[in-house]
Scaffold this active site. Structure first.
Site, PDB file in Angstrom:
ATOM      1  N   LYS A 157       0.812  -1.221   0.000  1.00  0.00           N
ATOM      2  CA  LYS A 157       0.000   0.000   0.000  1.00  0.00           C
ATOM      3  C   LYS A 157       0.847   1.273   0.000  1.00  0.00           C
ATOM      4  O   LYS A 157       0.406   2.312  -0.471  1.00  0.00           O
ATOM      5  CB  LYS A 157      -0.942   0.007   1.206  1.00  0.00           C
ATOM      6  CG  LYS A 157      -2.027  -1.058   1.111  1.00  0.00           C
ATOM      7  CD  LYS A 157      -3.017  -0.928   2.243  1.00  0.00           C
ATOM      8  CE  LYS A 157      -4.037  -2.041   2.181  1.00  0.00           C
ATOM      9  NZ  LYS A 157      -5.162  -1.834   3.092  1.00  0.00           N
ATOM     10  N   ASN A 183      -4.896   2.105  -1.539  1.00  0.00           N
ATOM     11  CA  ASN A 183      -5.489   0.768  -1.687  1.00  0.00           C
ATOM     12  C   ASN A 183      -6.306   0.640  -2.977  1.00  0.00           C
ATOM     13  O   ASN A 183      -6.820  -0.437  -3.266  1.00  0.00           O
ATOM     14  CB  ASN A 183      -6.351   0.406  -0.470  1.00  0.00           C
ATOM     15  CG  ASN A 183      -7.703   1.040  -0.538  1.00  0.00           C
ATOM     16  OD1 ASN A 183      -7.820   2.215  -0.882  1.00  0.00           O
ATOM     17  ND2 ASN A 183      -8.733   0.276  -0.248  1.00  0.00           N
ATOM     18  N   ASP A 241      -9.786   2.800   2.342  1.00  0.00           N
ATOM     19  CA  ASP A 241      -9.852   2.135   3.647  1.00  0.00           C
ATOM     20  C   ASP A 241     -10.391   3.097   4.709  1.00  0.00           C
ATOM     21  O   ASP A 241     -11.266   2.738   5.508  1.00  0.00           O
ATOM     22  CB  ASP A 241      -8.447   1.685   4.103  1.00  0.00           C
ATOM     23  CG  ASP A 241      -7.927   0.515   3.296  1.00  0.00           C
ATOM     24  OD1 ASP A 241      -8.734  -0.327   2.867  1.00  0.00           O
ATOM     25  OD2 ASP A 241      -6.693   0.427   3.103  1.00  0.00           O
TER      26      ASP A 241
END
Ligand code: ATR
Length: 292
Positions: free
Chosen positions: A79, A100, A115
């Site tokens: 990430k 992400n 996220d």
């Protein structure tokens, strides 16, 4: 071109490709969840796993553009690694330092972090508000950073950042303090005891609870010191921490909602269409309950 006849999808010359990059990737629930969403909205697309090596990341990003892949999710452990190779990065993702979701359009790769907002949507669904709340975050890794950032942006009153390695928490505190009130503490029962009494929400972002023989992060009986505490674990199932919270009749939530909503937001970024949330939830539960 019709390619979803009688519920049977078959790719053709116009099928768009999406996927997920990470390592390992075979456990990922996203291919099934995202594919069910595409099918449900009759979108001619497939979503596949790509297990890639760290040293290949620059070539992977380039290949996405060359092969006209429309978008990918990025999962552990890449990430942060993908960041320098993207052409554009959305502001929250840049501030968090973690990507992400990547969307590719006209050979431009743009990075997002779904996220953090996905976590907020999962709270909203359970009527959990963070505004003016005192929030304990356990852990100081990538997940703690994303959640600390978004919670402060959503006007949490105080973040109490608790970590085994205090220096790591302090570093994270330094990078987030411009967004609001955040203070670091070492992981000790006496300290947690004191923080729990002042807190509204406790969130575990560490991997403790994932394995059966993990030692507890702290004495979970301390949860009973605050009858109004909301206990959240980013792990996707009922961990010993959550079990204890339920025993004490506290509101408890696992990480499935966050996984669902990060996927739904990625889907919306890619397609511009509202994600079929119930279809995605059903798919996710089927995968996580071992039914698919
Ligand atoms: P992620 O990016 O998924 O958040 P990470 O960066 O590996 O994961 O961070 C893991 C977190 O779990 C860290 O805060 C780590 O604490 P340290 O900074 O002290 O290493 C925490 N963690 C992992 N194992 C732990 C354990 N046995 N006890 C307490 N904390 C633990």
């Amino acid at each position: 071109m019709q390619n979803n006849l009688l519920g049977k999808f078959f790719p053709n010359g116009e099928t768009f490709v999406y996927g997920i990059i990470g390592n390992p990737i075979s456990h990922s629930a996203s291919p099934y969840m995202q594919t069910q969403a595409f099918l449900n909205l009759n979108i001619n697309a497939i979503y596949v796993p790509f297990e890639v090596q760290k040293e290949d990341i620059p070539y992977v990003i380039k290949s996405l553009k060359i092969l006209n892949i429309k978008g990918v999710n990025v999962t552990v452990p890449y990430k942060e690694d993908v960041l320098p190779y993207l052409d554009e990065i959305e502001e929250d993702a840049l501030n968090i330092g973690s990507i992400n979701t990547i969307k590719i359009e006209n050979r431009v790769a743009r990075g997002f972090n779904t996220d953090a907002p996905g976590f907020i949507l999962s709270l909203r669904e359970k009527n959990i508000s963070v505004k003016n709340k005192n929030i304990i975050i356990l852990g100081a890794g990538g997940t703690a950073k994303a959640l600390g950032y978004i919670l402060l942006k959503e006007k949490a009153k105080n973040i109490f950042l608790v970590n085994r390695t205090l220096e790591k928490a302090k570093k994270l505190e330094d990078s987030l303090k411009r967004y609001g009130s955040i203070k670091s503490y070492p992981l000790k029962n006496e300290i947690i005891n004191n923080l729990i009494k002042q807190a509204d929400i406790l969130i575990n972002t560490t991997s403790i609870g994932l394995k059966k023989d993990d030692p507890p992060l702290f004495d979970y009986n301390l949860l009973k010191e605050n009858k109004n505490l909301v206990v959240i674990d980013v792990i996707y199932f009922l961990t010993p921490l959550l079990k204890k919270a339920c025993e004490f009749n506290l509101k408890a939530m696992d990480g499935r909602g966050m996984l669902l909503y990060q996927g739904a937001l990625a889907f919306e970024i890619w397609t511009g269409k509202k994600a079929p949330i119930d279809v995605m939830r059903k798919a996710l539960n089927e995968i996580l309950n071992g039914l698919k």
